[in-house]
Design an enzyme around this catalytic site. Structure first.
Site, PDB file in Angstrom:
ATOM      1  N   TYR A   1       0.729  -1.379   0.009  1.00 32.13           N
ATOM      2  CA  TYR A   1      -0.026  -0.019  -0.113  1.00 32.13           C
ATOM      3  C   TYR A   1       0.803   1.240  -0.025  1.00 32.13           C
ATOM      4  O   TYR A   1       0.600   2.290  -0.626  1.00 32.13           O
ATOM      5  CB  TYR A   1      -0.834  -0.155   1.307  1.00 32.13           C
ATOM      6  CG  TYR A   1      -1.758   1.181   1.090  1.00 32.13           C
ATOM      7  CD1 TYR A   1      -2.821   1.823   0.197  1.00 32.13           C
ATOM      8  CD2 TYR A   1      -1.595   2.075   2.649  1.00 32.13           C
ATOM      9  CE1 TYR A   1      -3.515   2.588   0.591  1.00 32.13           C
ATOM     10  CE2 TYR A   1      -2.398   3.081   2.557  1.00 32.13           C
ATOM     11  CZ  TYR A   1      -3.275   3.717   1.677  1.00 32.13           C
ATOM     12  OH  TYR A   1      -4.192   4.801   1.591  1.00 32.13           O
TER      13      TYR A   1
ATOM     14  N   ARG B   1       1.240   7.148  -6.589  1.00 31.46           N
ATOM     15  CA  ARG B   1       0.102   7.884  -6.729  1.00 31.46           C
ATOM     16  C   ARG B   1       0.790   9.385  -6.346  1.00 31.46           C
ATOM     17  O   ARG B   1       0.415  10.239  -7.207  1.00 31.46           O
ATOM     18  CB  ARG B   1      -0.870   7.399  -5.869  1.00 31.46           C
ATOM     19  CG  ARG B   1      -2.143   8.378  -5.901  1.00 31.46           C
ATOM     20  CD  ARG B   1      -3.346   7.858  -5.192  1.00 31.46           C
ATOM     21  NE  ARG B   1      -2.961   7.741  -3.711  1.00 31.46           N
ATOM     22  CZ  ARG B   1      -4.080   7.117  -3.046  1.00 31.46           C
ATOM     23  NH1 ARG B   1      -5.349   7.114  -3.205  1.00 31.46           N
ATOM     24  NH2 ARG B   1      -3.735   6.980  -1.705  1.00 31.46           N
TER      25      ARG B   1
ATOM     26  N   GLU C   1     -13.897  -1.304   6.309  1.00 36.27           N
ATOM     27  CA  GLU C   1     -13.975   0.011   5.729  1.00 36.27           C
ATOM     28  C   GLU C   1     -15.426   0.267   4.972  1.00 36.27           C
ATOM     29  O   GLU C   1     -15.814  -0.702   4.273  1.00 36.27           O
ATOM     30  CB  GLU C   1     -12.972   0.217   4.684  1.00 36.27           C
ATOM     31  CG  GLU C   1     -12.624   1.530   3.966  1.00 36.27           C
ATOM     32  CD  GLU C   1     -11.599   1.549   3.099  1.00 36.27           C
ATOM     33  OE1 GLU C   1     -10.440   1.497   3.793  1.00 36.27           O
ATOM     34  OE2 GLU C   1     -11.564   2.180   1.775  1.00 36.27           O
TER      35      GLU C   1
END
Length: 361
Positions: free
Chosen positions: A167, A174, A347
């Site tokens: 991650y 990103r 989540e």
């Protein structure tokens, strides 16, 4: 101008009449195996991201279809479908939806060679560079929502640098592109989620438009892009929600939300505690959006939730907690997936819409 969101069973997408499919910008769909795709006839010009993830409950909401509501008018133009690089997209006059999936090819890394950048970081950069290049060329420069999915999100693959979690590799890729294209400021960051699947490529879907939006933060949480270094060399690039005025509609795109207060995970190992804390955070985001709008524009009563569940065995307790919170059965699809922090068990994301009436002078 506007967007209409409909939730359907996976197999129902291709059963809709052509007049309905003609309005579909794209879809995000979940299913557990290739068998779920048998008999699918969704028109090839509609971009759909199909994610191999078990649907634990709420299969009637397994596909989220985004429709261009402007096509309800007689003067509207038909949607245009096309490709850009490895992106498949569809656009109307004001909105664009696109999908891209990239494999982490072994050729991207060469142990002992010149390029030791993790493959996931590389494909993330490639994907986001293509996305922003497309949006800039076409003029759909305001991104409202990203959906990000990758394999083994909490793992440490063989190509990692100093054992960096996957991650965090994704976040570096990103963020590098957000910095390159000048979109790293907080007010420019869209809503987003990032989840882990058992296998598959990096898959990204996105919704963009020509109308500016407002980034919404949660007063109970540190902004994700201000997280301390303990969460990785570069911070995540997203806001807690995006508020967009799309024609007569106000849309609140709420990011994947979890049991985090400040920047710390709460209720480790306690699925009921994490679910309740997540709901408090969702309500806090909605309250902040209402404060900015100056009134009770949004509430969660008309939302359809996507609930990501790390352990399938927690499903019953999660559903009971949601039912107790809302005093009713909620509209939700429950998908088994890994969350971006190993200690997080759940989540939840949602889109909340409110129609406003525009009076002529």
């Amino acid at each position: 101008m506007g967007i209409q969101i409909e939730y359907l069973p996976l197999t129902a997408l291709d059963c809709q009449p052509p007049s309905w499919q003609d309005k579909v910008l794209g879809a995000v769909s979940f299913g557990e195996s290739a068998d779920d795709l048998k008999g699918r006839h969704l028109h090839g010009h509609i971009p759909e991201i199909y994610l191999n993830a078990p649907v634990l409950a709420g299969s009637q909401f397994a596909s989220e279809a985004l429709l261009d509501d402007a096509l309800n008018t007689e003067i509207s133009q038909p949607l245009i479908s096309d490709k850009h690089g490895q992106i498949r997209y569809r656009l109307g006059e004001h909105l664009l939806f696109g999908v891209i999936s990239l494999d982490e090819s072994p050729e991207l890394t060469s142990p002992g060679g010149a390029n030791t950048t993790p493959a996931l970081q590389q494909v993330t950069e490639i994907a986001y560079q293509q996305i922003f290049a497309l949006l800039d060329v076409l003029g759909y420069t305001h991104v409202y929502r990203f959906w990000n999915y990758m394999a083994d999100i909490n793992g440490n693959g063989a190509d990692t640098q100093a054992g960096l979690e996957r991650y965090r590799q994704f976040n570096i890729g990103r963020k590098n592109v957000f910095l390159q294209v000048g979109r790293a400021q907080g007010h420019q960051l869209p809503a987003a989620c990032a989840l882990g699947l058992r296998s598959g490529p990096l898959s990204i879907a996105f919704l963009a438009g020509k109308t500016p939006s407002v980034a919404i933060e949660n007063p109970r949480q540190v902004k994700a892009y201000h997280y301390p270094e303990q969460y990785g060399p570069l911070t995540p690039s997203f806001s807690r929600a995006t508020l967009a005025q799309l024609g007569q509609q106000l849309c609140l795109f709420i990011s994947g939300t979890a049991s985090i207060v400040g920047h710390e995970t709460l209720h480790a190992g306690d699925i009921v505690g994490q679910t309740n804390e997540t709901l408090v955070n969702l309500e806090a985001v909605v309250s902040e959006a209402n404060r900015i709008q100056g009134g009770p524009v949004f509430d969660l009563s008309n939302a359809c939730f996507r609930v990501y569940v790390r352990h399938a065995g927690d499903l019953d307790r999660i559903r009971e907690t949601l039912r107790n919170h809302f005093n009713r059965q909620v509209k939700a699809v429950f998908v088994q997936a890994d969350i971006c922090r190993e200690a997080l068990l759940i989540e939840i994301e949602a889109t909340v819409q409110q129609t406003t009436i525009v009076h002529s002078a």
